[in-house]
Design a protein around this motif. Structure first.
Motif, PDB file in Angstrom:
ATOM      1  N   UNK A  36      -4.035  -0.473  -9.422  1.00 21.16           N
ATOM      2  CA  UNK A  36      -2.948  -0.604  -8.453  1.00 21.16           C
ATOM      3  C   UNK A  36      -3.007   0.611  -7.534  1.00 21.16           C
ATOM      4  N   UNK A  37      -3.384   0.392  -6.296  1.00 21.61           N
ATOM      5  CA  UNK A  37      -3.510   1.491  -5.349  1.00 21.61           C
ATOM      6  C   UNK A  37      -2.590   1.311  -4.162  1.00 21.61           C
ATOM      7  N   UNK A  38      -2.005   2.408  -3.716  1.00 21.83           N
ATOM      8  CA  UNK A  38      -1.103   2.372  -2.564  1.00 21.83           C
ATOM      9  C   UNK A  38      -1.707   3.162  -1.421  1.00 21.83           C
ATOM     10  N   UNK A  39      -1.746   2.570  -0.236  1.00 21.17           N
ATOM     11  CA  UNK A  39      -2.172   3.259   0.982  1.00 21.17           C
ATOM     12  C   UNK A  39      -3.597   3.790   0.820  1.00 21.17           C
ATOM     13  N   UNK A  40      -3.797   5.103   0.904  1.00 23.67           N
ATOM     14  CA  UNK A  40      -5.132   5.654   0.675  1.00 23.67           C
ATOM     15  C   UNK A  40      -5.616   5.368  -0.741  1.00 23.67           C
ATOM     16  N   UNK A  41      -4.689   5.287  -1.689  1.00 20.82           N
ATOM     17  CA  UNK A  41      -5.063   4.898  -3.050  1.00 20.82           C
ATOM     18  C   UNK A  41      -5.507   3.455  -3.132  1.00 20.82           C
ATOM     19  N   UNK A  42      -4.942   2.599  -2.271  1.00 17.94           N
ATOM     20  CA  UNK A  42      -5.419   1.225  -2.192  1.00 17.94           C
ATOM     21  C   UNK A  42      -6.833   1.162  -1.662  1.00 17.94           C
ATOM     22  N   UNK A  43      -7.129   2.018  -0.693  1.00 17.10           N
ATOM     23  CA  UNK A  43      -8.493   2.138  -0.166  1.00 17.10           C
ATOM     24  C   UNK A  43      -9.466   2.464  -1.291  1.00 17.10           C
ATOM     25  N   UNK A  44      -9.123   3.441  -2.136  1.00 18.67           N
ATOM     26  CA  UNK A  44     -10.016   3.857  -3.211  1.00 18.67           C
ATOM     27  C   UNK A  44     -10.102   2.790  -4.301  1.00 18.67           C
ATOM     28  N   UNK A  45      -8.982   2.148  -4.612  1.00 19.99           N
ATOM     29  CA  UNK A  45      -9.008   1.087  -5.619  1.00 19.99           C
ATOM     30  C   UNK A  45      -9.912  -0.062  -5.182  1.00 19.99           C
ATOM     31  N   UNK A  46      -9.856  -0.421  -3.914  1.00 20.55           N
ATOM     32  CA  UNK A  46     -10.720  -1.493  -3.416  1.00 20.55           C
ATOM     33  C   UNK A  46     -12.193  -1.102  -3.476  1.00 20.55           C
ATOM     34  N   UNK A  47     -12.490   0.156  -3.192  1.00 18.90           N
ATOM     35  CA  UNK A  47     -13.876   0.610  -3.267  1.00 18.90           C
ATOM     36  C   UNK A  47     -14.419   0.592  -4.691  1.00 18.90           C
ATOM     37  N   UNK A  48     -13.519   0.691  -5.665  1.00 18.51           N
ATOM     38  CA  UNK A  48     -13.936   0.748  -7.076  1.00 18.51           C
ATOM     39  C   UNK A  48     -13.585  -0.533  -7.826  1.00 18.51           C
ATOM     40  N   UNK A  49     -13.468  -1.630  -7.102  1.00 15.82           N
ATOM     41  CA  UNK A  49     -13.000  -2.883  -7.702  1.00 15.82           C
ATOM     42  C   UNK A  49     -13.870  -3.361  -8.852  1.00 15.82           C
ATOM     43  N   UNK A  50     -15.146  -3.008  -8.848  1.00 17.56           N
ATOM     44  CA  UNK A  50     -16.047  -3.489  -9.896  1.00 17.56           C
ATOM     45  C   UNK A  50     -15.783  -2.847 -11.254  1.00 17.56           C
ATOM     46  N   UNK A  51     -14.935  -1.812 -11.300  1.00 15.68           N
ATOM     47  CA  UNK A  51     -14.634  -1.146 -12.567  1.00 15.68           C
ATOM     48  C   UNK A  51     -13.465  -1.782 -13.311  1.00 15.68           C
TER      49      UNK A  51
END
Length: 239
Positions: free
Chosen positions: A101-116
């Motif tokens: 669960x990522x918010x704002x810039x954290x959402x950016x990072x969560x999407x980049x690491x979706x395969x984990x």
């Protein structure tokens, strides 16, 4: 309300490379929170504490992991930190459904690491670095992060821009968001449709940027129902 004692575990040598874990390995669900703050050092994992409390207050079914990461203007290092933390969560909770669960810039990072993880919930995520640079989101936060313009470093921008993946993803955004344009999320959802990627997109007419980390916000029931709908889905390999 059950009592949970948080524990903190380092996943690297830097002072900002740690996770705070609430819950135990018997949990069926583990929510991995990645905070925002335009990738700037003054914003910390404390931003996500209210959501952590919301997850664990109703019983032992769910656990929460609040992720801190280096915020020093290096997108590759930030992504590596979040990826390493999420991989550690896979080791700690091998049988749980793991939700980033990522918010704002954290959402950016969560999407980049979706395969984990098994699922991604992106709350008003930064999905378009080129567009964010042009819109000067966060008073120039993208320029600070990347250290150059898209014209000067096109490959770096491409590498740091999330793309829809095969990991089921929920994107939630407010039309009235004045910090990250909802049009960027709409574009991401259109990309997903073109790729036939499993991305669900919901927008609220009134949902301010910071309200997305309000544990009593109008979107919380939607997120909970979406996650519950995936509880019986096959887990990713925990190895």
């Amino acid at each position: 309300m059950p009592h949970h004692t948080p524990r903190t575990e380092a996943y690297g040598d830097h002072p900002d490379q740690w996770v705070r874990i609430v819950g135990d390995a018997s949990a069926e669900l583990v929510f991995c929170f990645v905070h925002g703050g335009y990738w700037r050092p003054r914003y910390t994992a404390e931003l996500m504490d209210p959501l952590v409390e919301r997850v664990v207050r109703d019983g032992p079914v769910a656990a929460a992991v609040n992720i801190e990461y280096r915020r020093e203007g290096d997108p590759a290092a930030m992504q590596d930190d979040v990826r390493t933390a999420l991989h550690r969560v896979r080791e700690l909770f091998p049988d749980a459904l793991r939700v980033a669960v990522g918010h704002s810039a954290g959402g950016h990072l969560a999407l980049l690491c979706a395969d984990e993880v098994d699922l991604v919930v992106a709350l008003a995520p930064v999905t378009d670095l080129v567009g964010g640079y042009g819109a000067r989101i966060g008073s120039g936060a993208v320029a600070e992060l990347m250290g150059a313009s898209p014209a000067e470093r096109p490959e770096a921008y491409a590498a740091a821009t999330p793309r829809p993946t095969s990991t089921p993803t929920l994107v939630v955004h407010g039309v009235d968001d004045d910090r990250v344009p909802v049009d960027h999320a709409r574009d991401f959802a259109r990309q997903a449709r073109d790729l036939d990627a499993p991305v669900d997109f919901f927008e609220f007419a009134r949902l301010a940027h910071m309200d997305l980390i309000d544990p009593d916000g109008p979107h919380v029931a939607l997120v909970a129902a979406w996650v519950r709908g995936h509880l019986r889905a096959p887990r990713k390999d925990a190895s």
